[in-house]
Design an enzyme around this catalytic site. Structure first.
Site, PDB file in Angstrom:
ATOM      1  N   GLU A 288       0.804  -1.225   0.000  1.00  0.00           N
ATOM      2  CA  GLU A 288       0.000   0.000   0.000  1.00  0.00           C
ATOM      3  C   GLU A 288       0.838   1.277   0.000  1.00  0.00           C
ATOM      4  O   GLU A 288       0.754   2.085   0.936  1.00  0.00           O
ATOM      5  CB  GLU A 288      -0.957   0.011   1.196  1.00  0.00           C
ATOM      6  CG  GLU A 288      -1.899  -1.171   1.221  1.00  0.00           C
ATOM      7  CD  GLU A 288      -2.907  -1.089   2.372  1.00  0.00           C
ATOM      8  OE1 GLU A 288      -2.928  -0.069   3.085  1.00  0.00           O
ATOM      9  OE2 GLU A 288      -3.676  -2.051   2.533  1.00  0.00           O
TER      10      GLU A 288
ATOM     11  N   GLU B  14      -5.052  -8.728   1.099  1.00  0.00           N
ATOM     12  CA  GLU B  14      -5.657  -8.323   2.379  1.00  0.00           C
ATOM     13  C   GLU B  14      -7.148  -8.156   2.180  1.00  0.00           C
ATOM     14  O   GLU B  14      -7.587  -7.509   1.229  1.00  0.00           O
ATOM     15  CB  GLU B  14      -5.151  -6.957   2.865  1.00  0.00           C
ATOM     16  CG  GLU B  14      -3.874  -6.980   3.621  1.00  0.00           C
ATOM     17  CD  GLU B  14      -3.510  -5.602   4.194  1.00  0.00           C
ATOM     18  OE1 GLU B  14      -4.418  -4.796   4.488  1.00  0.00           O
ATOM     19  OE2 GLU B  14      -2.299  -5.358   4.330  1.00  0.00           O
TER      20      GLU B  14
HETATM   21  O1  IFM Z   1      -3.915  -2.711   9.317  1.00  0.00           O
HETATM   22  C1  IFM Z   1      -3.954  -2.265   8.001  1.00  0.00           C
HETATM   23  C2  IFM Z   1      -2.777  -2.787   7.205  1.00  0.00           C
HETATM   24  O2  IFM Z   1      -1.569  -2.472   7.802  1.00  0.00           O
HETATM   25  C3  IFM Z   1      -2.782  -2.200   5.818  1.00  0.00           C
HETATM   26  N1  IFM Z   1      -4.075  -2.403   5.189  1.00  0.00           N
HETATM   27  C4  IFM Z   1      -5.257  -2.057   5.925  1.00  0.00           C
HETATM   28  C5  IFM Z   1      -5.225  -2.709   7.305  1.00  0.00           C
HETATM   29  C6  IFM Z   1      -6.489  -2.339   8.099  1.00  0.00           C
HETATM   30  O3  IFM Z   1      -6.579  -0.967   8.263  1.00  0.00           O
END
Ligand code: IFM
Length: 447
Positions: A164, A347
């Site tokens: 990200e 994710e």
């Molecule tokens: O915890 C975060 C992660 O580090 C990056 N993506 C989103 C998750 C939830 O906010």
């Protein structure tokens, strides 16, 4: 009906700063997140990642939990300042040994390590030299990537360059709500570009130095929905779409910034940068949770305002709307952009206000429902021809949720932050069964 094929990759994802703790142990250098969380007022309730889940000391127990879950893959990040305390130069032997042992432990349990080189914890030493606003940081990143893979590349095949970069740029440099806490358009543009440049340089470097790696990168993409179908809101949505989504996809895939904002980058792009950034990818990692609604608002920063979900909308504890269809739409849209590059959902998951019952158990049906519905969206996308090859839940353990601290719990395993006791929630059993059967229905019935 079997929903997923036998070779579909099932995993969970984590990040070093969110779980490791041991922030100043065994020669680790400070990161921008150590500095940020130690600054009063930056993180809710003054929480820090100093101890977090103490994973640095308890990683064997955590790998045991992963093995019990039956995942085939585990995505973790390497803490750059644990590996290189000054961000460059000298390798910290203890830090290197920690990841070396973690990788061996995973492989011993039949779990493939998916190594992410950067999940937001830039060495403070590099921040002091300009952070991502400085072009040199991208060059140091490529050296760091080469250093990590020169040690672990004999056992680790899957490597994510970044997690990200878009969130790091927007939250860290535009909104200033995350480390390093800057809120400035010029800084944001420079940081965004240098994060992209680092991705390209890292890919080039690893490809030239090692064969057999499977190299990708991970972006958090959320569709941007204009609140009203008028010109102002549509423009606000287009700006946010560029800032959040396109700045970290278009340069990688097409070697250009989106037309709407390309002019902003004129002062930071040097000859050849866009060619360097547009390296081939072996896979693309999609992190996805929800969509964003946006409206034009001349009084707000950058002329736009996020619109919170309506009172009757279904939301998670983060206040994010539950919209599985947005994941389906995002996957379909990505297929068009990526051509033949396979996608992994690296994710997806949800924070909820978990209740611990008298027996110390957490029956987190809301999380199970969320995961099952989002997985159905993945299955639908596959049926529609999108090449999605794996899914990683965010995340194994309740952990340090950045500026929100410890109150937001995303884990399949509850962590008592006083005692560090880990206790699997009902969603852990659900996901285990899901992996075993590969059938969403069966897994939901079992819960
Ligand atoms: O915890 C975060 C992660 O580090 C990056 N993506 C989103 C998750 C939830 O906010």
């Amino acid at each position: 009906m079997t929903d997923f094929p036998a070779d579909f990759v099932w995993g969970v994802s984590s990040a070093a700063y969110q779980i490791e703790g041991a922030w100043a142990e065994d020669g680790k250098g400070p990161s921008i997140w150590d500095t940020f969380s130690h600054t009063p007022g930056r993180v809710a309730r003054g929480d820090t990642g100093d101890v977090a889940c103490d994973h640095y000391h308890r990683y064997r127990e955590d790998v045991e939990l992963l093995a019990g879950l039956g995942v085939g893959a585990y995505r973790f990040s390497v803490s750059w300042p644990r590996w290189l305390p000054e961000g460059r130069g000298r390798v910290n032997r203890a830090g290197r040994d920690f990841y070396d042992e973690l990788v061996d432990e995973l492989l011993d349990r039949g779990i493939e390590p998916w190594l992410c080189l950067y999940h937001w914890d830039l060495p403070q030493a590099l921040q002091d030299a300009g952070g991502w606003e400085a072009r040199d940081t991208a060059l140091h990143y490529a050296d760091y990537a080469a250093s990590v893979l020169s040690v672990l590349g004999d056992r680790v095949r899957r490597v994510a360059m970044f997690n990200e970069p878009n969130a790091a740029a927007v939250a860290g440099y535009l909104l200033g709500i995350q480390a390093p806490g800057t809120s400035d358009l010029t800084s944001f543009v420079a940081a965004s570009h240098h994060l992209n440049l680092a991705t390209g340089l890292g890919l080039q470097r690893l490809r030239s130095e090692r064969s057999g790696l499977s190299l990708g990168t991970i972006v958090n993409l959320q569709p941007i929905v204009p609140e009203r179908e008028d010109e102002e809101d549509r423009r606000a949505a287009a700006v946010l779409d560029a800032f959040w989504n396109a700045h970290h996809v278009d340069p990688l895939l097409y070697g250009r910034y989106p037309e709407l904002t390309a002019g902003m980058f004129d002062d930071v792009i040097r000859d050849g940068d866009l060619e360097t950034i547009a390296q081939p990818l072996d896979w693309f990692g999609l992190n996805h949770y929800s969509h964003h609604r946006v409206a034009a608002d001349p009084a707000s920063l950058y002329g736009l305002a996020l619109v919170p979900p309506s009172d009757d909308a279904e939301t998670t504890a983060m206040g994010w709307e539950v919209v599985p269809d947005a994941l389906f739409d995002q996957l379909v849209a990505l297929r068009e952009k990526l051509g033949g590059v396979p996608i992994y959902v690296t994710e997806n998951g949800a924070a909820f206000r978990d209740r611990v019952d008298d027996r110390g158990e957490v029956h987190d049906q809301a999380r199970i429902d969320y995961l099952a519905r989002y997985l159905r969206a993945v299955a639908r996308a596959r049926d529609a021809g999108v090449d999605v090859r794996g899914y990683f839940v965010w995340t194994l353990l309740d952990n340090f949720e950045w500026h929100e601290g410890y109150a937001k719990r995303f884990g399949l395993v509850r962590v008592d932050f006083e005692t560090q006791e880990r206790r699997p929630k009902a969603s852990y059993d659900w996901y285990r069964r899901m992996i075993e059967t590969r059938k969403i229905e069966d897994a939901a019935e079992a819960a």
